[in-house]
Design a protein around this motif. Structure first.
Motif, PDB file in Angstrom:
ATOM      1  N   SER A  39     -51.797  14.505 -37.073  1.00 41.65           N
ATOM      2  CA  SER A  39     -51.619  15.688 -37.928  1.00 41.65           C
ATOM      3  C   SER A  39     -50.693  16.720 -37.292  1.00 41.65           C
ATOM      4  CB  SER A  39     -52.977  16.317 -38.240  1.00 41.65           C
ATOM      5  OG  SER A  39     -53.804  15.427 -38.951  1.00 41.65           O
ATOM      6  N   THR A  40     -50.804  16.890 -35.988  1.00 37.28           N
ATOM      7  CA  THR A  40     -49.938  17.860 -35.306  1.00 37.28           C
ATOM      8  C   THR A  40     -48.469  17.428 -35.384  1.00 37.28           C
ATOM      9  OG1 THR A  40     -51.750  18.293 -33.765  1.00 37.28           O
ATOM     10  CG2 THR A  40     -49.562  19.101 -33.163  1.00 37.28           C
ATOM     11  N   PHE A  41     -48.229  16.142 -35.264  1.00 34.83           N
ATOM     12  CA  PHE A  41     -46.874  15.606 -35.378  1.00 34.83           C
ATOM     13  C   PHE A  41     -46.314  15.848 -36.775  1.00 34.83           C
ATOM     14  CE2 PHE A  41     -44.512  11.562 -36.499  1.00 34.83           C
ATOM     15  CZ  PHE A  41     -43.293  11.992 -35.993  1.00 34.83           C
ATOM     16  N   LEU A  89     -40.029  11.825 -42.534  1.00 33.15           N
ATOM     17  CA  LEU A  89     -41.158  12.016 -43.446  1.00 33.15           C
ATOM     18  C   LEU A  89     -41.109  11.022 -44.598  1.00 33.15           C
ATOM     19  CD1 LEU A  89     -41.291  15.912 -43.556  1.00 33.15           C
ATOM     20  CD2 LEU A  89     -43.089  14.395 -42.693  1.00 33.15           C
ATOM     21  N   GLU A  90     -39.921  10.714 -45.066  1.00 34.28           N
ATOM     22  CA  GLU A  90     -39.809   9.712 -46.138  1.00 34.28           C
ATOM     23  C   GLU A  90     -40.317   8.359 -45.664  1.00 34.28           C
ATOM     24  OE1 GLU A  90     -36.431   7.339 -48.761  1.00 34.28           O
ATOM     25  OE2 GLU A  90     -35.834   8.938 -47.389  1.00 34.28           O
ATOM     26  N   PHE A  91     -39.966   7.976 -44.439  1.00 36.53           N
ATOM     27  CA  PHE A  91     -40.461   6.715 -43.904  1.00 36.53           C
ATOM     28  C   PHE A  91     -41.980   6.724 -43.790  1.00 36.53           C
ATOM     29  CE2 PHE A  91     -41.793   3.927 -40.504  1.00 36.53           C
ATOM     30  CZ  PHE A  91     -41.043   2.779 -40.701  1.00 36.53           C
ATOM     31  N   LEU A  92     -42.532   7.848 -43.346  1.00 36.90           N
ATOM     32  CA  LEU A  92     -43.966   7.917 -43.118  1.00 36.90           C
ATOM     33  C   LEU A  92     -44.772   7.895 -44.410  1.00 36.90           C
ATOM     34  CD1 LEU A  92     -44.086  10.568 -40.247  1.00 36.90           C
ATOM     35  CD2 LEU A  92     -44.175   8.076 -40.069  1.00 36.90           C
ATOM     36  N   THR A  93     -44.151   8.237 -45.545  1.00 39.71           N
ATOM     37  CA  THR A  93     -44.881   8.187 -46.819  1.00 39.71           C
ATOM     38  C   THR A  93     -45.258   6.766 -47.209  1.00 39.71           C
ATOM     39  OG1 THR A  93     -42.767   8.166 -48.017  1.00 39.71           O
ATOM     40  CG2 THR A  93     -43.837  10.302 -47.708  1.00 39.71           C
ATOM     41  N   SER A 106     -52.284   6.990 -45.306  1.00 36.73           N
ATOM     42  CA  SER A 106     -52.929   8.099 -44.603  1.00 36.73           C
ATOM     43  C   SER A 106     -51.913   9.194 -44.280  1.00 36.73           C
ATOM     44  CB  SER A 106     -53.588   7.590 -43.317  1.00 36.73           C
ATOM     45  OG  SER A 106     -52.623   7.023 -42.435  1.00 36.73           O
ATOM     46  N   CYS A 107     -50.697   8.802 -43.902  1.00 37.76           N
ATOM     47  CA  CYS A 107     -49.649   9.789 -43.618  1.00 37.76           C
ATOM     48  C   CYS A 107     -49.255  10.539 -44.884  1.00 37.76           C
ATOM     49  CB  CYS A 107     -48.424   9.105 -43.009  1.00 37.76           C
ATOM     50  SG  CYS A 107     -48.679   8.425 -41.362  1.00 37.76           S
ATOM     51  N   ARG A 108     -49.155   9.828 -45.989  1.00 33.66           N
ATOM     52  CA  ARG A 108     -48.739  10.456 -47.241  1.00 33.66           C
ATOM     53  C   ARG A 108     -49.737  11.521 -47.676  1.00 33.66           C
ATOM     54  NH1 ARG A 108     -48.057   6.188 -49.775  1.00 33.66           N
ATOM     55  NH2 ARG A 108     -50.057   6.055 -50.870  1.00 33.66           N
ATOM     56  N   GLU A 109     -51.012  11.220 -47.570  1.00 33.17           N
ATOM     57  CA  GLU A 109     -52.024  12.190 -47.967  1.00 33.17           C
ATOM     58  C   GLU A 109     -52.011  13.412 -47.060  1.00 33.17           C
ATOM     59  OE1 GLU A 109     -53.770  12.080 -50.692  1.00 33.17           O
ATOM     60  OE2 GLU A 109     -52.752  10.198 -51.200  1.00 33.17           O
ATOM     61  N   LYS A 110     -51.801  13.208 -45.773  1.00 30.22           N
ATOM     62  CA  LYS A 110     -51.740  14.349 -44.864  1.00 30.22           C
ATOM     63  C   LYS A 110     -50.502  15.202 -45.144  1.00 30.22           C
ATOM     64  CE  LYS A 110     -54.295  12.206 -41.055  1.00 30.22           C
ATOM     65  NZ  LYS A 110     -54.249  11.733 -39.650  1.00 30.22           N
ATOM     66  N   ILE A 111     -49.385  14.549 -45.449  1.00 33.12           N
ATOM     67  CA  ILE A 111     -48.150  15.288 -45.743  1.00 33.12           C
ATOM     68  C   ILE A 111     -48.332  16.151 -46.987  1.00 33.12           C
ATOM     69  CG2 ILE A 111     -45.747  15.005 -46.498  1.00 33.12           C
ATOM     70  CD1 ILE A 111     -45.620  12.511 -44.686  1.00 33.12           C
ATOM     71  N   ILE A 112     -48.951  15.604 -48.006  1.00 32.39           N
ATOM     72  CA  ILE A 112     -49.162  16.349 -49.257  1.00 32.39           C
ATOM     73  C   ILE A 112     -50.073  17.549 -49.036  1.00 32.39           C
ATOM     74  CG2 ILE A 112     -50.181  16.184 -51.567  1.00 32.39           C
ATOM     75  CD1 ILE A 112     -49.256  13.254 -51.632  1.00 32.39           C
ATOM     76  N   SER A 113     -51.018  17.395 -48.135  1.00 34.20           N
ATOM     77  CA  SER A 113     -51.976  18.480 -47.913  1.00 34.20           C
ATOM     78  C   SER A 113     -51.445  19.579 -46.985  1.00 34.20           C
ATOM     79  CB  SER A 113     -53.265  17.905 -47.311  1.00 34.20           C
ATOM     80  OG  SER A 113     -53.019  17.339 -46.031  1.00 34.20           O
ATOM     81  N   PHE A 158     -49.804  14.591 -55.646  1.00 33.66           N
ATOM     82  CA  PHE A 158     -48.704  15.513 -55.339  1.00 33.66           C
ATOM     83  C   PHE A 158     -48.179  16.179 -56.612  1.00 33.66           C
ATOM     84  CE2 PHE A 158     -44.121  16.284 -54.714  1.00 33.66           C
ATOM     85  CZ  PHE A 158     -44.173  17.184 -53.661  1.00 33.66           C
ATOM     86  N   ARG A 159     -48.059  15.425 -57.693  1.00 34.00           N
ATOM     87  CA  ARG A 159     -47.529  15.991 -58.939  1.00 34.00           C
ATOM     88  C   ARG A 159     -48.428  17.108 -59.461  1.00 34.00           C
ATOM     89  NH1 ARG A 159     -46.699  10.397 -60.275  1.00 34.00           N
ATOM     90  NH2 ARG A 159     -48.461  10.491 -61.734  1.00 34.00           N
ATOM     91  N   LYS A 160     -49.715  16.988 -59.188  1.00 32.83           N
ATOM     92  CA  LYS A 160     -50.641  18.018 -59.672  1.00 32.83           C
ATOM     93  C   LYS A 160     -50.601  19.285 -58.820  1.00 32.83           C
ATOM     94  CE  LYS A 160     -53.961  14.765 -61.701  1.00 32.83           C
ATOM     95  NZ  LYS A 160     -55.363  14.256 -61.624  1.00 32.83           N
ATOM     96  N   THR A 161     -50.138  19.157 -57.596  1.00 29.02           N
ATOM     97  CA  THR A 161     -50.196  20.308 -56.692  1.00 29.02           C
ATOM     98  C   THR A 161     -48.901  21.124 -56.660  1.00 29.02           C
ATOM     99  OG1 THR A 161     -49.451  18.923 -54.836  1.00 29.02           O
ATOM    100  CG2 THR A 161     -51.836  19.138 -55.183  1.00 29.02           C
ATOM    101  N   ILE A 162     -47.816  20.625 -57.254  1.00 28.48           N
ATOM    102  CA  ILE A 162     -46.531  21.318 -57.139  1.00 28.48           C
ATOM    103  C   ILE A 162     -46.202  22.098 -58.400  1.00 28.48           C
ATOM    104  CG2 ILE A 162     -45.612  19.613 -55.544  1.00 28.48           C
ATOM    105  CD1 ILE A 162     -44.017  18.449 -57.933  1.00 28.48           C
TER     106      ILE A 162
END
Length: 847
Positions: A574-576, A599-603, A607-614, A675-679
């Motif tokens: 998460s820190t990364f 970040l695109e690669f990590l999506t 688990s990375c995608r959900e952390k990025i969205i949050s 993500f679509r719901k949060t933006i």
């Protein structure tokens, strides 16, 4: 006063005052002038070649005598014999004035030759003898005049005497100001010249080039090309003298550009390669000159291209910490196992297994090593052997008192690469940092990057990423960043487990911007979504070949750039992820581009995608899309100088790359319903519309347009109204400019024809301002040209576009200037199927 000697009879009265001026013409009467110095004419004095002494503050001064502050150098037996004529019955000083008068221009050429030859031999006595010669005004001028002689003996003696005089500091200016440089230039251009004359003349230039102003004069004359040419002379002494002059010239930074443009690096570099025979003297001279030139990064690259590497001198004491593995079965330098049959079960008593591994490989017919691996073995063996016996830097002259202040040496690339890797294994922090920086500087080509990989540099560099010393870490990161440019080396870096230490380094918010940039470059090359895509599509045969990506592509490794090779736990910290989003929010566009790509690669990992969205991703996206160039406030009318315009253009290009990478990331995130719901889709859409109409390069607008279309489709028609301006803006600012560019620049006639047909379809659909966009993009000229070359379909589509453009009177001058009228007339007169449309267009134009 009458002067007599056992050898001469002169009826000449000369003043006892040595300072009395004399005429350039002297009247020396002899009973038999042909017998003067008869012995000298039949037997020339042969002098030994001079030694090269080194001034601790300047380049070596080629001299056989002392400097200005010392007494005369010691005589050897041969030299003492050569001046014995002056000391036989009385002091030779009494004859100096006589011999100088014999140099007069009206004397017999043979007498002048013998006189200068005698003075040369006398000058070998040291500074005292040179001072005695210099008491007589005009001696230097008369000596220089003899350089014009057709006699090789006279030229050699004159150059030799000038060499002795110019070796004394206080006389150097007089020699140069009397025209020595110009006469030597003329002398060296003669087609046939003995090597003795060349050597003595070059030694004069070497002495003169100690002074800064004379170095500039020599470098900016025809002498420079002559010096470079003489490096290929058959005589080694001539090469050494020419190398000494060039080494002196290189001491002036202002000469570097002139010397490099004249081509000095390749001939000097060949003396340092192992495949060229050369003396120690010319090797040192070439090394000194090249080290001066290598201070410039660009010239250092030219040096590397010649097969040399600049290596730091860390001191022989630093190698005492080196502990080779003497009792282990040999392996390749990069750490991989060597497929060689083990003939002995026990370890070598003297550690010879490592040294003889090359012999084992050559004898084993089943073992085939690549050339790079063989060179790595040879280099490692040689450098480790030198380290074991304590002679690692002795061959570089680093322990010599005269060169002890040097910080670098130059080695052939095989030895240089192995030496740098060996230094990485030492305990000296300063030495490790210097070696890492040198590896970064040398990694300028695929060949060098591969060489460092095979030599085992990658393994050591990755190990040093967690080193306590900050300079070491910075040097290591820089080296890995330069090495990772190569796909193969980047795969090796990934395989050595570089992700964890790099991520730990990136999480440090106190890291400098340059360090962050380099770490992001490495991570961006490993976590590259485009390479993952290639690994999915190019494992199949390529272009009809039976080989796949790993065989026919750029990579020869069995590793692949797929998310399957990345452990999700290594990148889901998460820190990364928070650190990457912070970079995306508030960093220069260059760093934003790298962060968005990673970040695109990590999506791809859930688990990375959900952390990025949050992690407040929308705020980061908004900060990129609302750059100062996209907010409608850029001043295009203000008066700015050319430098500011260039700087602004560079900033726009960097911002374009950042927004393109971020648009790709957004497109990938839009696949997530969460993500679509949060933006705020409307806010992001407005920001992207501003980007689309901005001045960023066209190639950066493709993902912006794709992202806009996707956002539009997800938002629904009611949110943007029935007119749906999104598609129109995409067509006007991305599609039409791209088609016009394809018509202009594509080498494929088929691609240009496809673009014209697509452009005609867009215009025929009545897209608002589409014709104005075509004209604004400069599409009229390439359209007219394509009408002349294309088939019937292209001509029909092109005429339709031009006809729509002609409806605007402002376009008429451009259509006429493009040569449309003659083309249209030919179509009408030839009654081609499109002649009716061409005729209508002609009637519209002012013809």
């Amino acid at each position: 006063m009458s002067i007599t000697s056992p050898h001469f009879k002169f009826n000449l009265s000369i003043s006892q005052n040595p300072h009395q001026p004399f005429l350039l013409t002297s009247h020396i009467k002899s009973s038999s002038s042909s017998t003067i110095f008869k012995s000298s004419r039949t037997r020339r004095f042969q002098t030994p070649h001079p030694s090269y002494s080194i001034n601790p503050k300047l380049r070596p001064v080629v001299t056989r005598v002392s400097n200005s502050s010392g007494s005369g150098g010691p005589f050897d037996d041969a030299t003492s014999q050569k001046v014995s004529d002056f000391e036989a019955s009385r002091s030779g000083d009494s004859y100096v004035g006589l011999f100088i008068r014999m140099l007069g221009l009206d004397n017999d050429p043979l007498d002048r030759e013998q006189a200068v030859d005698a003075l040369w031999k006398y000058s070998l006595g040291g500074k005292k003898c040179i001072d005695e010669i210099m008491k007589f005004r005009g001696s230097v001028f008369l000596t220089i005049n003899l350089l014009k002689s057709e006699s090789s003996v006279a030229c050699e003696a004159a150059a030799g005497l000038l060499r002795q005089i110019s070796s004394v500091n206080i006389y150097r200016d007089l020699v140069a100001e009397s025209g020595a440089i110009e006469e030597i230039t003329s002398l060296l251009t003669r087609p046939s010249l003995t090597f003795e004359v060349k050597e003595q003349s070059l030694c004069v230039l070497s002495n003169l080039s100690v002074e800064e102003r004379f170095r500039l004069q020599i470098a900016n004359s025809d002498l420079l090309l002559l010096l470079i040419k003489l490096l290929d002379d058959d005589e080694m002494k001539v090469k050494e003298a020419a190398g000494s002059v060039l080494a002196n010239l290189a001491l002036s930074d202002s000469n570097h550009k002139t010397m490099v443009e004249a081509g000095v690096i390749p001939p000097l570099a060949k003396f340092l390669r192992t495949d060229t025979e050369a003396s120690k003297v010319i090797r040192k001279e070439a090394q000194s000159a090249l080290l001066e030139l290598a201070k410039d990064d660009y010239y250092k690259i030219l040096l590397i291209e010649e097969g040399l590497v600049v290596v730091p001198l860390v001191g022989a004491a630093a190698y005492k910490s080196f502990k080779p593995s003497l009792h282990s079965w040999p392996s390749l330098p990069d750490g991989s196992e060597l497929n060689v049959k083990q003939t002995s079960k026990g370890p070598s008593r003297f550690g010879a297994s490592e040294l003889l591994v090359g012999l084992h490989v050559e004898d084993d017919k089943n073992t085939k090593l690549e050339e790079a691996k063989k060179n790595a073995i040879v280099g490692r063996t040689q450098q480790q052997f030198l380290a074991r016996i304590g002679a690692i830097e002795l061959e570089d002259g680093s322990n010599n008192n005269q060169t002890g202040n040097r910080k670098f040496t130059i080695l052939p690339w095989v030895d240089g690469v192995a030496r740098l890797v060996l230094i990485l294994e030492l305990e000296d922090e300063s030495a490790i940092a210097k070696a890492a920086e040198a590896i970064a500087d040398a990694s300028v080509s695929e060949h060098m990057r591969t060489s460092f990989k095979e030599a085992g540099a990658v393994k050591n560099l990755v190990r040093l990423l967690d080193y306590d010393s900050e300079p070491v870490r910075l040097g290591v990161v820089r080296a890995l960043e330069r090495l990772s440019v190569s796909n193969d080396v980047c795969q090796k870096i990934q395989a050595e487990g570089v992700l964890k230490p790099l991520i730990r380094s990136l999480k440090n918010s106190d890291a400098s911007e340059s360090s962050t940039h380099m770490i992001l470059n490495i991570l961006g090359r490993i976590l590259d979504p485009s390479k993952e895509m290639k690994s999915k599509f190019f494992d199949a045969p390529v272009n009809g070949s039976k080989k796949g990506w790993n065989e026919a592509g750029t990579s020869n490794s069995n590793l692949t750039f797929s998310s399957q090779t990345i452990q999700e736990g290594d990148v889901s910290d998460s820190t990364f992820l928070t650190r990457l989003i912070e970079i995306l929010k508030a960093s220069p566009p260059v760093l934003q581009t790298k962060a968005a790509s990673i970040l695109e690669f990590l999506t791809a990992f859930e688990s990375c995608r959900e952390k990025i969205i949050s992690l407040d991703m929308e705020s980061a996206l908004d900060s990129v899309f609302r750059h100062k160039f996209f907010n409608g406030k850029e001043d295009t009318e203000s008066e700015t100088d050319f430098q500011e315009i260039e700087l602004q253009t560079l900033e726009i290009e960097e911002a374009g790359l950042a927004v393109s990478a971020t648009s790709r990331l957004l497109t990938r995130l839009l696949d997530s319903e969460h993500f679509r719901k949060t933006i705020n889709a409307s806010r992001l859409t407005n920001a992207l519309r501003n980007v689309l109409t901005s001045r960023i390069p066209l190639q950066n607008k493709d993902w912006v347009a794709a992202c806009l279309v996707k956002l539009n489709s997800l938002s629904g028609p009611t949110e943007l109204g029935s007119e749906n301006p999104i598609n129109t803006e995409v067509i006007l600012y991305e599609t039409i400019p791209r088609l016009i560019e394809q018509i202009k620049d594509s080498y494929s006639l088929e691609e240009r024809e496809t673009a014209v047909l697509e452009l005609n379809r867009i215009i025929s659909e009545g897209v608002v301002d589409s014709t104005r966009a075509v004209a604004a993009q400069g599409g009229i000229f390439p359209l007219v040209k394509l009408i002349e070359e294309g088939n019937d379909r292209v001509v029909e589509a092109g005429l339709a576009i031009l006809y729509n453009l002609s409806m605007d009177v402002e376009n008429h001058p451009a259509i006429v200037a493009a040569g449309a009228v003659p083309t249209l007339r030919r179509i009408v007169l030839s009654e081609r199927p499109q002649w009716v449309r061409a005729l209508h267009l002609l009637r519209t134009l002012p013809t």
